[in-house]
Design a protein around this motif. Sequence first.
Motif, short mmCIF file in Angstrom:
data_model
loop_
_atom_site.label_atom_id
_atom_site.label_comp_id
_atom_site.label_asym_id
_atom_site.label_seq_id
_atom_site.Cartn_x
_atom_site.Cartn_y
_atom_site.Cartn_z
N ARG A 48 0.85 -1.20 0.00
CA ARG A 48 0.00 0.00 0.00
C ARG A 48 0.88 1.24 0.00
O ARG A 48 1.83 1.32 0.78
CB ARG A 48 -0.92 0.01 1.21
N LEU A 49 0.56 2.19 -0.86
CA LEU A 49 1.28 3.45 -0.92
C LEU A 49 0.28 4.59 -0.87
O LEU A 49 -0.51 4.75 -1.80
CB LEU A 49 2.12 3.56 -2.20
N PRO A 50 0.27 5.39 0.21
CA PRO A 50 -0.64 6.54 0.24
C PRO A 50 -0.25 7.58 -0.80
O PRO A 50 0.83 7.51 -1.41
CB PRO A 50 -0.47 7.07 1.67
N GLU A 51 -1.10 8.56 -1.00
CA GLU A 51 -0.90 9.55 -2.06
C GLU A 51 0.43 10.29 -1.90
O GLU A 51 1.17 10.48 -2.88
CB GLU A 51 -2.06 10.55 -2.04
N ALA A 52 0.76 10.68 -0.66
CA ALA A 52 2.01 11.42 -0.44
C ALA A 52 3.22 10.56 -0.79
O ALA A 52 4.20 11.03 -1.39
CB ALA A 52 2.10 11.88 1.02
N ARG A 53 3.15 9.27 -0.45
CA ARG A 53 4.27 8.37 -0.75
C ARG A 53 4.39 8.14 -2.26
O ARG A 53 5.50 8.05 -2.78
CB ARG A 53 4.06 7.05 -0.03
N ARG A 54 3.26 8.07 -2.95
CA ARG A 54 3.32 7.88 -4.40
C ARG A 54 3.99 9.07 -5.07
O ARG A 54 4.74 8.91 -6.04
CB ARG A 54 1.90 7.68 -4.97
N TYR A 55 3.72 10.26 -4.54
CA TYR A 55 4.38 11.45 -5.10
C TYR A 55 5.89 11.37 -4.87
O TYR A 55 6.68 11.73 -5.75
CB TYR A 55 3.80 12.71 -4.46
N GLU A 56 6.30 10.92 -3.70
CA GLU A 56 7.73 10.77 -3.41
C GLU A 56 8.37 9.74 -4.33
O GLU A 56 9.50 9.93 -4.82
CB GLU A 56 7.94 10.38 -1.95
N VAL A 57 7.66 8.63 -4.59
CA VAL A 57 8.17 7.62 -5.53
C VAL A 57 8.32 8.23 -6.92
O VAL A 57 9.34 8.01 -7.61
CB VAL A 57 7.23 6.40 -5.57
N ALA A 58 7.32 9.00 -7.34
CA ALA A 58 7.40 9.64 -8.64
C ALA A 58 8.58 10.61 -8.71
O ALA A 58 9.29 10.67 -9.72
CB ALA A 58 6.09 10.38 -8.94
N GLU A 59 8.82 11.36 -7.64
CA GLU A 59 9.96 12.27 -7.61
C GLU A 59 11.28 11.51 -7.71
O GLU A 59 12.20 11.93 -8.43
CB GLU A 59 9.94 13.08 -6.31
N LEU A 60 11.39 10.39 -6.99
CA LEU A 60 12.62 9.60 -7.04
C LEU A 60 12.87 9.09 -8.46
O LEU A 60 13.98 9.25 -9.01
CB LEU A 60 12.53 8.43 -6.06
N LEU A 61 11.87 8.46 -9.06
CA LEU A 61 12.04 7.91 -10.40
C LEU A 61 12.29 9.01 -11.41
O LEU A 61 13.09 8.86 -12.33
CB LEU A 61 10.81 7.09 -10.79
N HIS A 62 11.60 10.14 -11.22
CA HIS A 62 11.81 11.27 -12.12
C HIS A 62 13.23 11.79 -11.97
O HIS A 62 13.90 12.14 -12.95
CB HIS A 62 10.79 12.37 -11.81
N GLY A 63 13.73 11.85 -10.73
CA GLY A 63 15.09 12.30 -10.51
C GLY A 63 16.12 11.37 -11.12
O GLY A 63 17.15 11.81 -11.66
N LEU A 64 15.85 10.05 -11.06
CA LEU A 64 16.78 9.09 -11.67
C LEU A 64 16.78 9.24 -13.19
O LEU A 64 17.84 9.22 -13.83
CB LEU A 64 16.38 7.67 -11.28
N VAL A 65 15.60 9.37 -13.78
CA VAL A 65 15.51 9.50 -15.23
C VAL A 65 16.15 10.81 -15.70
O VAL A 65 16.88 10.85 -16.69
CB VAL A 65 14.04 9.41 -15.68
N ASP A 66 15.91 11.91 -14.95
CA ASP A 66 16.46 13.22 -15.33
C ASP A 66 17.86 13.45 -14.78
O ASP A 66 18.44 14.53 -14.99
CB ASP A 66 15.54 14.33 -14.81
N ARG A 67 18.38 12.45 -14.06
CA ARG A 67 19.74 12.52 -13.50
C ARG A 67 19.89 13.74 -12.58
O ARG A 67 20.86 14.48 -12.66
CB ARG A 67 20.78 12.53 -14.62
N ASP A 68 18.92 13.92 -11.70
CA ASP A 68 18.93 15.01 -10.73
C ASP A 68 19.35 14.45 -9.38
O ASP A 68 18.53 13.96 -8.59
CB ASP A 68 17.53 15.63 -10.65
#
Length: 554
Positions: A316-336
């Motif tokens: 289970r991932l609450p909404e806030a955690r899903r946003y953090e997951v999206a930020e992490l994956l986005h940071g990896l893809v964008d190399r941030d």
Amino acid sequence: MLWEALGAARDLGRVHDIAAVLIRYGFGDLVQRLGMARALERAGKVLHLRGQDDIARLEPAARVRRALEELGPTFVKLGQILATRADLFPPDWIAEFGKLQDAAPAVPFEAIRAQLAEDLGDLPENIFAELDTTPLAAASLAQVHRARLADGTPVALKVRRPGIRPVIEADLRLLARLAEIVEAEAPDLRRYRPREVVRQFAHSLRRELDFSAEGRNAERIAASFADQPEIVVPRIHWQWSGERLNVQDFIEGVPGRAVAALPEGFDRRLLARRGARAVLKMVLEDGFFHADPHQGNVFYLPDNRLAFIDFGMVGRLPEARRYEVAELLHGLVDRDGGLVTQVLLGWSDAAEADSESLRADIDRFVDEYHGVPLKQLDFGAMLGDVVGILREHGLALPPDLALMIKAFITLEGLGRQLDPDFDIAGEAAPYLREVILAHHAPDAIAKRGWRGLVSVADLLAGLPHDLARLLRIARRGSLKLEVDVPPLKAFGDQLDRAASRLTMGIVTAALIVGSSIALTVNRSDSVSLIGLLGFVGAMLGGLWVLVSVWRGGR
């Protein structure tokens, strides 16, 4: 130490079994440190602290894995959970834990017939037109039989092993106590949150024992894919399902393990994309996902459909955690590197972490992928490297995120088996963008702002009452400040035991001196008897001191 935690003899037999297995695999020192040997000695049981030479030659990870296998279903499940914790264990340990197979010898059908009839409310032959008494599969918690309903519908019967719950409950009680001991006695291991890991594991395992919970999980995921006929979740037949029995539609298809033998007519690339989108939807859109999508739980059906089974373990991932997951994956893809570091530090909740050192390692890591096209990114390997960096810095992930990362890594492995050019980063991009946009949408911002204002208002409204109550307690002199320092308590206990031995030693010496004087000064029979009794008391006191010193030193 462990004996006091048990409080009753109900777990004593299980303690003996666990201690015997640990000793056989060379962990006798652990048995002693945890107080298990002392508990068994008090109960009159004897353990021989000797290992086997062939076992002693194994690597530690292999010895732990074999010990978990022998300890039974609870510990096998624990090992499978630990296999998801790449943030806690190095790759060789993860590989060993990954070898733990949830398989066990089948229970004869006659041994489960009575339980099955009780759960069905009638004899099995009166319910099913056909019932295969030879199980299709047997695991540590249950076994599966194929059957056919009166209307001809093929179904699978998942039957819980008789008598398995008491054993698992005893194991969970012991694991909870062991986690408390680890946190109290090993401060350097507290950052791995052993009590939290065991608590989450116990909750997950108890839910997995309840097959009705698995049925509800299946229905919830099936409802989220109701408009996507290419994703199949077996229907639950609730009239015969309950805590110990799950009756569901039988899935006839090509299992994920046989992907190399997919017949003609299957589009491997389409299957990979559909599987990826299904898992990404569950994780990033629904926040409720299949936490164990391995090859045995995925089937490929005609018309390029996919079926998922076995929803005993979900995340289970609450909404806030899903946003953090999206930020992490986005940071990896964008190399941030800065964004990745910020998210990881927030997840690990480590105030003492060296953020600059972590940032430097993350920057070096993302720089290795500079200029690499998205299609060539090994997303699973990237996530594995990230949790490896966390492990090197002594940081640990929350259990729900460890399950999510394990699901992502498994997903990419399945996708690349179907299509070597599988691009999970490209498949994930739309979902990441949607999660980020939804988080920053005006209505979402307004909702979070309103919640914040309500919380602040509630806090301010209750502040006068709280201050008044605090002042009343202070006026009565009842204001207390409690400081709990476990190492100091242990030191105090050691001083108390040492003082007791010293006192007994002084009393013993006094008895010896007094008895000697009594025997030499006066020759009367009564005085001689008193002197003799004094010597006997001194001998017993001396023996007590020697035994106490020996046990304490051991």
